[in-house]
Design an enzyme around this catalytic site. Structure first.
Site, PDB file in Angstrom:
ATOM      1  N   GLU A  92     -47.826  -0.098 -15.470  1.00 21.66           N
ATOM      2  CA  GLU A  92     -46.553  -0.614 -15.955  1.00 21.66           C
ATOM      3  C   GLU A  92     -45.798   0.495 -16.676  1.00 21.66           C
ATOM      4  O   GLU A  92     -46.340   1.124 -17.590  1.00 21.66           O
ATOM      5  CB  GLU A  92     -46.763  -1.770 -16.939  1.00 21.66           C
ATOM      6  N   CYS A  93     -44.562   0.739 -16.276  1.00 21.15           N
ATOM      7  CA  CYS A  93     -43.672   1.690 -16.944  1.00 21.15           C
ATOM      8  C   CYS A  93     -44.363   3.051 -17.128  1.00 21.15           C
ATOM      9  O   CYS A  93     -44.535   3.786 -16.166  1.00 21.15           O
ATOM     10  CB  CYS A  93     -43.173   1.120 -18.259  1.00 21.15           C
TER      11      CYS A  93
END
Length: 436
Positions: A327-328
């Site tokens: 994520e990210c």
């Protein structure tokens, strides 16, 4: 039965977090059991709440969560004496289009729970106008109750008197006024506050904030303004599926942006979580059946990540047979390369073709609704996932197949689709919940 309050403000940067931490610690010093929550998608503040109260804090979000999920999360305050929900941005700030149960505004949570709002007002550069702002917030949305205000950063006793007089004339209680006090300022960086776990002196800072606030704010009056509250039974809880039975979770200063409610939901569903530190050159647990790399600050540690050969080779070996999701910041590390703010290019793990750069910063911020085009750990194709994106990186290359069709809160399609290649998947948004 607990006493419930919402701490909010007209805008960001006024002192909501500092006041929340100070009140929580001051009441804890008095022997009260305090539970905190964070309204909205900020993933940094809950760790500060936990440091102040000794109890885990979670996010409640009206755009991404339904009322049942919010009731389920808030019910953890059933054994507390005081329950504080810290708002985000200004009291009514959210998105234009309604989400699952609201727009993501703090006012949604206050109205949903029936808790009065304590406003933090910074009257710098004004006097009586501060009362007009407070009165406008009080009257803007019927059904919302304003308990009173705490003034922050008042310039002088005369300044305080002018603002207090105007607020009294408007019928708004003033619980206290805080002069400027640099010693309780929380350090910041580009994604918000420097994380609680990175501040060795965080306990002392919160203690000083509690002492300072107790000296200038009527804690008893604030407590009397709270609503008596006991949680209502939740019809349903969180709609969260663990990504696997045994999850290897990257966890250190570069990988720390994971929502506490997600980890609790995974564990509640029977999953086991083992953590490892890429910065310490650790590889994921070989006995895990999925690896999850959350967001964080890989751009501040890119050189070290690139040099940690054991982590990189271990993650590649893991991904040969089992799913890996990022994520990210975790997504960036799964990519081919990351260029830092100084323009230095660092090789990442190469599980995806994504290449990102911080040399030319551009902010990406907002809620995201993604419909999966392919499976990702814990979620089938076609699943509708709600999350939040906040980063300053620019995509240089994104050659892999898209993972999802992603919309912002207005329904507009955005370019950050996530990626998939082999067993690796990644998204720029942080997952909050799946639509039922």
């Amino acid at each position: 039965m607990a006493a419930g309050l919402v701490i909010s403000a007209p805008a960001s940067g006024v002192g909501k977090t500092t006041l929340t931490l100070a009140l929580a610690r001051a009441w804890r010093h008095r022997g009260l059991n305090v539970q905190c929550f964070k309204s909205g998608p900020d993933y940094i503040d809950p760790a500060f709440h936990a440091a102040a109260t000794g109890r885990a804090s979670v996010n409640v979000d009206s755009w991404a969560m339904d009322r049942g999920a919010i009731a389920h999360l808030v019910s953890r305050g059933v054994d507390a004496d005081v329950v504080l929900a810290e708002g985000s941005m200004g009291l009514f700030d959210g998105v234009a289009a309604r989400g699952v149960s609201g727009t993501g505004a703090t006012a949604d949570i206050a109205e949903m729970l029936g808790w009065p709002v304590v406003l933090v007002i910074d009257p710098s550069g004004q006097a009586q106008t501060a009362a007009a702002i407070a009165a406008g917030l009080r009257d803007y949305r019927p059904g919302l109750k304003l308990a009173g205000v705490v003034l922050n950063r008042v310039a002088s006793p005369r300044h305080e008197d002018l603002v207090r007089h105007a607020l009294n004339e408007a019928g708004i209680a003033v619980f206290g006024a805080l002069p400027r006090h640099a010693e309780i300022s929380l350090p910041k960086r580009h994604l918000g506050l420097v994380q609680a776990e990175e501040q060795a002196e965080i306990g002392k800072l919160i203690d000083e904030a509690a002492r300072f606030v107790a000296e200038h704010v009527d804690l008893d009056a604030v407590l009397r303004s709270a609503a008596s509250w006991s949680p209502q039974p939740a019809v349903n809880g969180l709609n969260v599926t663990p990504p696997g039975q045994r999850i290897a979770l990257a966890r250190d200063a570069a990988f720390s942006f994971v929502y506490p409610h997600m980890l609790e939901a995974w564990r509640g569903a029977g999953a086991e979580i083992s953590t490892f530190s890429p910065l310490a050159d650790e590889a994921p647990d070989a006995s895990a059946d999925v690896c999850w790399l959350p967001g964080g600050y890989p751009e501040l540690h890119a050189g070290k990540i690139a040099a940690n050969a054991h982590f990189r080779s271990g993650l590649r070996a893991f991904a040969e047979t089992r799913p890996v999701h990022g994520e990210c910041g975790g997504y960036m590390v799964l990519g081919t390369a990351l260029t830092d703010a100084d323009g230095v290019r660092h090789e990442m793990t190469g599980l995806l073709g994504l290449e990102t750069s911080f040399a030319k910063r551009r902010m990406h911020l907002g809620y995201r609704l993604a419909e999966l085009a392919a499976p990702m750990p814990g979620h089938r194709p076609g699943a509708r996932l709600r999350g939040h994106e906040f980063h300053y990186s620019t995509i240089v290359a994104q050659p892999d197949m898209p993972l999802a069709v992603v919309h912002d809160a207005t329904g507009a399609v955005i370019a950050e689709t996530g990626s998939r290649r082999g067993h690796a998947t990644g998204t720029f948004f942080h997952l909050i919940a799946e639509d039922r």
